[in-house]
Design a protein around this motif. Structure first.
Motif, PDB file in Angstrom:
ATOM      1  N   UNK A  59       0.278  -1.218   0.137  1.00 45.74           N
ATOM      2  CA  UNK A  59      -0.104  -0.030   0.188  1.00 45.74           C
ATOM      3  C   UNK A  59       0.912   1.104   0.447  1.00 45.74           C
ATOM      4  N   UNK A  60       1.900   1.365   0.776  1.00 48.93           N
ATOM      5  CA  UNK A  60       2.701   2.278   1.360  1.00 48.93           C
ATOM      6  C   UNK A  60       3.213   2.804  -0.605  1.00 48.93           C
ATOM      7  N   UNK A  61       3.708   1.478  -1.262  1.00 48.27           N
ATOM      8  CA  UNK A  61       4.555   1.611  -2.298  1.00 48.27           C
ATOM      9  C   UNK A  61       3.787   2.201  -3.362  1.00 48.27           C
ATOM     10  N   UNK A  62       2.150   1.698  -3.208  1.00 50.39           N
ATOM     11  CA  UNK A  62       1.113   2.329  -4.437  1.00 50.39           C
ATOM     12  C   UNK A  62       1.681   3.680  -4.680  1.00 50.39           C
TER      13      UNK A  62
ATOM     14  N   UNK B 195       3.148   5.801  -2.562  1.00 44.48           N
ATOM     15  CA  UNK B 195       4.335   6.511  -4.042  1.00 44.48           C
ATOM     16  C   UNK B 195       5.065   6.639  -5.378  1.00 44.48           C
ATOM     17  N   UNK B 196       3.941   5.350  -5.392  1.00 45.30           N
ATOM     18  CA  UNK B 196       4.113   5.371  -7.137  1.00 45.30           C
ATOM     19  C   UNK B 196       3.623   6.157  -7.763  1.00 45.30           C
ATOM     20  N   UNK B 197       2.167   6.374  -6.752  1.00 46.25           N
ATOM     21  CA  UNK B 197       1.221   7.351  -7.384  1.00 46.25           C
ATOM     22  C   UNK B 197       1.878   8.689  -7.514  1.00 46.25           C
ATOM     23  N   UNK B 198       1.608   9.111  -6.268  1.00 49.24           N
ATOM     24  CA  UNK B 198       2.721  10.567  -6.212  1.00 49.24           C
ATOM     25  C   UNK B 198       3.422  10.669  -6.781  1.00 49.24           C
TER      26      UNK B 198
END
Length: 61
Positions: free
Chosen positions: A4-7, A9-12
């Motif tokens: 969830x944190x990875x997704x 950060x990737x979207x930001x």
């Protein structure tokens, strides 16, 4: 949890990159006003508001 944190950060990062590309396009479209001009007599670069060339002391229009 890490996924969830990875997704997030990737979207930001994608949104940030898109915003930077838009701001670069805006900067490229607006050309800055010239601040210097060339003396017609000695061809040196002088300030745009100068009325006399500091290099050859000729009167400018």
């Amino acid at each position: 949890m890490a996924l969830v944190v990875f997704l997030i950060v990737k979207s930001v990062n994608k949104i940030s990159d898109a915003a930077q590309k838009l701001s670069k396009k805006d900067e490229q479209e607006e050309a800055p006003a010239p601040t210097t001009k060339v003396c017609p007599y000695c061809k040196s670069e002088i300030d745009i508001e100068a009325t006399r060339c500091p290099h050859c002391t000729s009167q400018l229009n």
